[in-house]
Design an enzyme around this catalytic site. Structure first.
Site, PDB file in Angstrom:
ATOM      1  N   ASN A  42       0.922  -1.140   0.120  1.00  0.00           N
ATOM      2  CA  ASN A  42       0.026  -0.037  -0.029  1.00  0.00           C
ATOM      3  C   ASN A  42       0.874   1.212  -0.091  1.00  0.00           C
ATOM      4  O   ASN A  42       0.259   2.437   0.418  1.00  0.00           O
ATOM      5  CB  ASN A  42      -0.925  -0.050   1.213  1.00  0.00           C
ATOM      6  N   CYS A  43       2.016   1.153  -0.484  1.00  0.00           N
ATOM      7  CA  CYS A  43       2.889   2.371  -0.627  1.00  0.00           C
ATOM      8  C   CYS A  43       2.983   2.823  -2.045  1.00  0.00           C
ATOM      9  O   CYS A  43       2.904   2.156  -2.930  1.00  0.00           O
ATOM     10  CB  CYS A  43       4.458   1.791  -0.213  1.00  0.00           C
ATOM     11  N   ASP A  44       2.828   4.367  -2.152  1.00  0.00           N
ATOM     12  CA  ASP A  44       2.580   5.047  -3.077  1.00  0.00           C
ATOM     13  C   ASP A  44       3.856   4.813  -4.054  1.00  0.00           C
ATOM     14  O   ASP A  44       3.860   4.345  -5.201  1.00  0.00           O
ATOM     15  CB  ASP A  44       2.358   6.398  -3.117  1.00  0.00           C
TER      16      ASP A  44
END
Length: 126
Positions: free
Chosen positions: A12-14
Site C-alpha cells: 500500500n505504498c505509493d
C-alpha cells in the site's frame, strides 16, 4: 533479454505502486516480496547493508522510526540499525529492487532505466 527482479516493500505504498507500474510498463518481470508481512531474511538484509550501507536502507522519516523512543533512534551503528530493521521491516526504505547485477533502494525512473537497460538514457526501455 528479459530480466526478472524481486521488488521488496509493502503493497500500500505509493512509491511501490509507481515502481511496480514502471517495471510493468517496461516489461520487467517481477516477484513481489512483502517485507512487512514476510520480513526480510537476516542474511539478505546484511548483504544489502554491506553493499549499500545501513544509512541508505533505514527509513528515518517513516512513522515507525519516528515512534521509537529517542534512545533507540540515537547513536545508531550497523548492528543497531540491522536489529531495528529486522524487528520492524517497515523501517526499511522502499522499494528495494534486487536482481542480477541490480540493487536499488527507492524509486527513480532514471535509475531504474539505467540499471535495467545498461543505458543512462531513461527513455530507452530495458
Amino acid at each position: 533479454m528479459p530480466m526478472s527482479v524481486t521488488i521488496y516493500g509493502i503493497p500500500n505504498c505509493d512509491t511501490m505502486r509507481k515502481a511496480r507500474s514502471w517495471l510493468a510498463e517496461h516489461g520487467v518481470a517481477t516477484t513481489f516480496h512483502d517485507y512487512r508481512k514476510d520480513g526480510v531474511p537476516q542474511a539478505r538484509l546484511e548483504s544489502w547493508v554491506a553493499k549499500l550501507g545501513w544509512e541508505k536502507l533505514l527509513n528515518r522519516s517513516g512513522t515507525t522510526f519516528r515512534k521509537l523512543p529517542p534512545e533507540l533512534r540515537e547513536s545508531l551503528d550497523t548492528d543497531r540499525a540491522l536489529a531495528l530493521m529486522l524487528e520492524h521491516p517497515a523501517m526499511i526504505r522502499r522499494p528495494v529492487l534486487e536482481g542480477p547485477e541490480v540493487l536499488l533502494v527507492g524509486f527513480r525512473a532514471d535509475d531504474y532505466a539505467a540499471a535495467l537497460s545498461g543505458s543512462s538514457d531513461p527513455d530507452q526501455a530495458p
